[in-house]
Design an enzyme around this catalytic site. Structure first.
Site, short mmCIF file in Angstrom:
data_model
loop_
_atom_site.label_atom_id
_atom_site.label_comp_id
_atom_site.label_asym_id
_atom_site.label_seq_id
_atom_site.Cartn_x
_atom_site.Cartn_y
_atom_site.Cartn_z
N LYS A 9 0.83 -1.20 0.00
CA LYS A 9 0.00 0.00 0.00
C LYS A 9 0.87 1.25 0.00
O LYS A 9 1.90 1.31 0.68
CB LYS A 9 -0.88 -0.03 1.25
N SER A 25 -5.30 4.18 -16.41
CA SER A 25 -4.37 3.66 -15.41
C SER A 25 -3.93 4.72 -14.42
O SER A 25 -4.35 5.87 -14.48
CB SER A 25 -3.15 3.01 -16.06
N TYR A 58 -4.94 0.02 -12.84
CA TYR A 58 -3.69 -0.73 -12.84
C TYR A 58 -2.51 0.25 -12.82
O TYR A 58 -2.65 1.43 -13.11
CB TYR A 58 -3.60 -1.68 -14.04
#
Length: 124
Positions: A9, A25, A58
């Protein structure tokens, strides 16, 4: 049995750019990708601290050392430059491994500089 666990994270990343007309993205500084352990093209979940938006996209690699956190395509509608976001990746692990699994959490400062790296999912 497999369970889904937080893998890595970036916590409190600041959005530095939004480009609605890019293919899509989330562009992340290559140094931050490496620090957190993300992979280019990896599926990620993004949580906007400032407006509550949650979305999936992504990873694409941005220039190392730039501090870039850039939302592209439809994701650019989910945040504004200056918003703070949380970027997470999850992994399916077996139940035995899950009991000892430790995520890699990179806590960022206001200019997307690394403040600390921890395995604790809460802010200390």
């Amino acid at each position: 049995m497999l369970v889904t666990m937080l893998r890595c994270k970036l916590h409190r990343a600041t959005v530095t750019e939004c480009d609605l007309h890019y293919q899509g993205s989330l562009k992340i500084d290559a140094d931050l990708i490496k620090a957190a352990g993300f992979l280019p093209n990896e599926h990620i979940e993004v949580y906007n601290i400032d407006n509550g938006e949650r979305f999936t996209t992504y990873v694409i690699e941005g220039r190392a050392g730039s501090g870039v956190i850039g939302l592209n395509g439809a994701a650019a509608r989910k945040a504004c430059v200056g918003d703070r976001i949380i970027i997470c990746s999850y992994a399916a692990v077996d139940l035995t491994e899950a009991k000892t699994h430790k995520p890699k959490i990179v806590v960022l400062g206001p200019a997307n500089e690394i403040e600390r790296i921890t395995d604790k999912p809460t802010v200390e």
